[in-house]
Design an enzyme around this catalytic site. Structure first.
Site, PDB file in Angstrom:
ATOM      1  N   GLU A 103       4.404   6.113   3.418  1.00 60.73           N
ATOM      2  CA  GLU A 103       3.726   4.809   3.373  1.00 60.73           C
ATOM      3  C   GLU A 103       3.659   4.272   1.943  1.00 60.73           C
ATOM      4  O   GLU A 103       3.712   3.067   1.728  1.00 60.73           O
ATOM      5  CB  GLU A 103       2.330   4.895   3.992  1.00 60.73           C
ATOM      6  CG  GLU A 103       2.290   5.339   5.461  1.00 60.73           C
ATOM      7  CD  GLU A 103       3.209   4.556   6.389  1.00 60.73           C
ATOM      8  OE1 GLU A 103       3.432   3.348   6.142  1.00 60.73           O
ATOM      9  OE2 GLU A 103       3.738   5.153   7.358  1.00 60.73           O
TER      10      GLU A 103
ATOM     11  N   HIS B   8       6.727   2.275   1.370  1.00 55.14           N
ATOM     12  CA  HIS B   8       6.612   0.926   1.949  1.00 55.14           C
ATOM     13  C   HIS B   8       5.711   0.039   1.077  1.00 55.14           C
ATOM     14  O   HIS B   8       6.023  -1.119   0.816  1.00 55.14           O
ATOM     15  CB  HIS B   8       5.987   0.999   3.348  1.00 55.14           C
ATOM     16  CG  HIS B   8       6.929   1.473   4.414  1.00 55.14           C
ATOM     17  ND1 HIS B   8       8.126   0.849   4.669  1.00 55.14           N
ATOM     18  CD2 HIS B   8       6.854   2.493   5.300  1.00 55.14           C
ATOM     19  CE1 HIS B   8       8.744   1.480   5.682  1.00 55.14           C
ATOM     20  NE2 HIS B   8       7.995   2.482   6.073  1.00 55.14           N
TER      21      HIS B   8
ATOM     22  N   GLU C  71      12.642   0.704   5.104  1.00 55.27           N
ATOM     23  CA  GLU C  71      12.679   2.144   5.346  1.00 55.27           C
ATOM     24  C   GLU C  71      13.447   2.878   4.259  1.00 55.27           C
ATOM     25  O   GLU C  71      13.174   4.054   3.993  1.00 55.27           O
ATOM     26  CB  GLU C  71      13.300   2.439   6.714  1.00 55.27           C
ATOM     27  CG  GLU C  71      12.358   2.162   7.876  1.00 55.27           C
ATOM     28  CD  GLU C  71      11.117   3.039   7.844  1.00 55.27           C
ATOM     29  OE1 GLU C  71      10.040   2.515   8.174  1.00 55.27           O
ATOM     30  OE2 GLU C  71      11.199   4.232   7.475  1.00 55.27           O
TER      31      GLU C  71
END
Lengths: 488, 488
Positions: B253, B256, B282
């Site tokens: 995460e 991201h 991704e």
């Protein structure tokens, strides 16, 4: 259906604001302001759309509607007509300025310096003056703003009430000051944060707040917010060296939250799904906070439980000492920490200040001096800094002018409602002292909560008590209670 | 200005969804669904408004715009034309069904029973089939959905890639299975929640995530959500008996979130303020999670720090043992916990399943059997229950069909980008092993993040690497890395 979609947007904006005061990272503030502003603008746009107005008007001419629908139409029409007086650009500007002001208020508090808040506040006050003009008023521009929180409330009415109470309250405070003082020093020991939090969570459950339809978090200034009657959130703050701080704000917010959880679910997005007024809202928070939460009956049941959280701090203190301590009367600096008696001077000072501010009789740059002067005159306390003075309340940063008087109205209604409840619910005190708060809650649900905005404050009061607002009940209540505590 | 106000509404809806998965009380779910649906409907209404379309079209004929504005106009026109294919009623129905499905998925997981999720999922799959029809496609209906996450991605393209990789990956897994196995049992000791949380928070800071422009919370399924580049939030979950669970989802995460925090602020609400594609998104999470986070270089620096959090659990384990353990290859049940090699079989199974589901070749009621059968065939594992099987991912409950392939694409892009970074940043491995991750982040910022959606995945890849997506880099990377670990 249209109204409910508008409600969806408004409640979304409310979640953005809840998040802003609880979890939002610091740097997100600017974008958040514009996001809230956009939602407010769209909600306002949709609500003031001519086609919705036409629809409401058409319905208002229909004689065929059942009572509740008729009330929804009538109130919607009132709201529509009031809203159309504000332009979309004005609403957006207001929302942006409010967001900016809130952040300025946070910074100003951090720096303990009113002048950091003053520029945004000045913008806001100018907007509120403009708002009063746009909304219209008969006697005083402040009436237009008071009316936003308490329909029909005016300077004339409040001047009447406060002028009547000022002297008797002052007399009582003087008598108390001349009596033997209460020792509440044990409330300022170290009460660890985690234990306070757990105690607060127990209070929430104890009072009948549905924890699956709400939650509690920490914020700078405690508040209640509702996104529908199945998601009603409260916030609190914890001062480890002050037992009062969390306790009373927690019970206060519980009162608000119980009202919101009790509003009729099927009226979501419609006037009957909303609270009657802020005064009535405050009557609920005050009733639970003061008439129940600061009563001897409540602590007869609850004090042994409290001691389990704080055996070291309260083990040696008996119920009578505790009861006196939590009801200690003493002029002080912070409104939310004030006792039931001196509290109304905090409100009166803010009321007079706002009245003058909106009328243009004083300006934002005069606030600090005016505030400090009034606190010295009426409460005899010297304001040492802005955080303990004119920066203590969040309300102005939210654009809420005309809100404070509803706190006093709430106390007066609370005393009157609670007096009635004692009349019609035999053994109420015994129930409270045996930990049963549900009967009282049910009585409030049936008499107040389920009606939403069906009745005005005054109508509601007449239905319940057989007469309109009467401050005698409040004065009797405090004379009785404090007469006993201070042996006057 | 119009686009930015639409973004305000979309980001508000995103906050409502974040809240739904983190803090929302249980009973608030139904009203929340309708609130999110209303915001989605309004955002869609505003974006598909003919006057906005006309404006964008007019601008698209203007030859005078600077490059970035031209790109914003071109991409907005594409988005507009795609969006106008979906009716407002369809968008609202989708949003409501998604909200309902998400809650059904939560309940189904609690009960460990796919059949609780199946009815809402069936509704959702029907809507997705309808969406594919509305959006249009040339060869395969699933192409229309793939295109939502990765522009230009098709069944033909993915079949090509996966058919090419399936056998070599299978071979590698077999060779690994025949080698001496790695002991990772020490990763399944008790790692207390609080320490894991603190360790995760340190990781966030270490990788360059700005904690004043974001925050981490707990949710059922970890995710990253952005409301603007100054408020980018991540969530994680903690399993006290599994070191891997929190660690890799946290770093994933972070990848991201670093991308979102790096998007250009001045492009808020415009295409250039958005990520290039999900595949590129991704690539960022995978690059940080695998190419950096599972590298020996990273742990040379970081392992001593980790040991301070877990001295009892890791005190006796040396770096080499630890490095092997966190890279253990073993066919397993849960995608998010899979190693870098077997991971792609998880994706391939979902890809084939979704392809068939959207084409109507299988139905929702067949999912459990199909799933369990495929896991046995390709990974040789017996699925014991739905929570470890077809209920493990949140994606379908969000209506995200066509999303999973981007995970594999992301890994392939990540390997290719990281290979390039090692070429052009001399001493990169030494920087990483001395705790300096900022140079790599800066390289990604300049080459990827700041461009937003200026370039397609393929264009971006060509600009950075001089060629389009080439899975050779990924295969080389895993052959090298796992060849050494398993001495093949």
């Amino acid at each position: 259906e249209k109204m409910q979609k508008i409600a969806d947007i408004r409640y979304a904006a409310a979640l953005l604001q809840w998040d802003q005061e609880t979890y939002m990272p610091k740097k997100g503030a600017d974008f958040r302001s514009r996001q809230v502003a956009t939602l407010s603008e769209f909600a306002h746009q949709k609500f003031t759309d001519k086609s919705l107005g036409d629809l409401i008007r058409t319905l208002s001419f229909s004689g065929e509607l059942p009572e509740k629908e008729r009330a929804n139409v009538k109130l919607s029409l009132e709201d529509y007509e009031r809203s159309t007086r504000l332009t979309p650009a004005f609403v957006r500007e207001m929302a942006e300025t409010v967001s900016e002001s809130f952040n300025a208020w946070i910074r100003a508090r951090e720096e303990n310096n009113f002048t950091i808040f003053a520029p945004s506040l000045a913008k806001l006050v100018n907007l509120k003056r403009k708002e009063a003009e746009l909304l219209g008023f008969k006697a005083h521009p402040y009436d237009a703003l008071l009316n936003e929180f308490e329909r029909g409330c005016t300077v004339e009415l409040l001047d009447g009430i406060f002028n009547q109470l000022r002297e008797p309250l002052n007399q009582l405070i003087k008598k108390i000051a001349a009596s033997e003082q209460v020792d509440d020093s044990f409330l300022f020991q170290h009460f660890p944060k985690d234990e306070q939090w757990k105690f607060g969570m127990e209070l929430l459950a104890e009072f009948g707040y549905d924890l699956e339809a709400g939650r509690q978090d920490i914020s700078e200034h405690p508040f209640t917010v509702s996104f529908n009657n199945k998601d009603v959130r409260v916030t609190t703050r914890i001062d480890e060296f002050n037992f009062n701080n969390m306790t009373w704000s927690c019970i206060h917010e519980i009162g608000h939250a119980l009202y919101e959880q009790g509003l009729p679910e099927e009226e979501y997005g419609l006037p009957l799904g909303e609270a009657a007024s802020l005064g009535i809202h405050e009557s609920q928070s005050r009733l639970w906070e003061n008439n129940v939460g600061r009563s001897i009956a409540f602590w007869e049941y609850y004090y042994p439980r409290l001691k389990k959280y704080f055996p070291r701090q309260l083990g040696e203190i008996d119920l009578s000492q505790f009861y006196k301590a939590i009801n200690k009367v003493q002029p002080s600096l912070i409104r939310t920490e004030a006792d039931e008696v001196t509290y109304h001077f905090h409100v009166m000072i803010r009321y007079e200040l706002e009245k003058k501010l909106i009328a243009g009789e004083i300006e934002v740059n005069d606030i600090r001096d005016y505030w400090n002067d009034q606190y010295l005159t009426y409460l005899g306390v010297q304001v040492p800094d802005d955080k303990s003075g004119c920066l203590q309340d969040v309300h102005w940063s939210h654009g809420s002018f005309g809100y404070f008087p509803t706190y006093s109205l709430g106390s007066f209604y609370a005393a009157q409602f609670f007096n009635k409840a004692q009349d019609v619910l035999p053994g109420l005190n015994n129930m409270i002292s045996s930990g049963n708060l549900r009967v009282l809650l049910e009585w409030l649900r049936v008499n107040i909560h389920v009606h939403g905005r069906m009745f005005t404050s005054e109508e509601l009061c007449r239905r319940i008590c057989g007469e309109g607002l009467n401050t005698t009940y409040f004065m009797d209540y405090i004379h009785n209670k404090y007469g006993r505590i201070y042996v006057i």
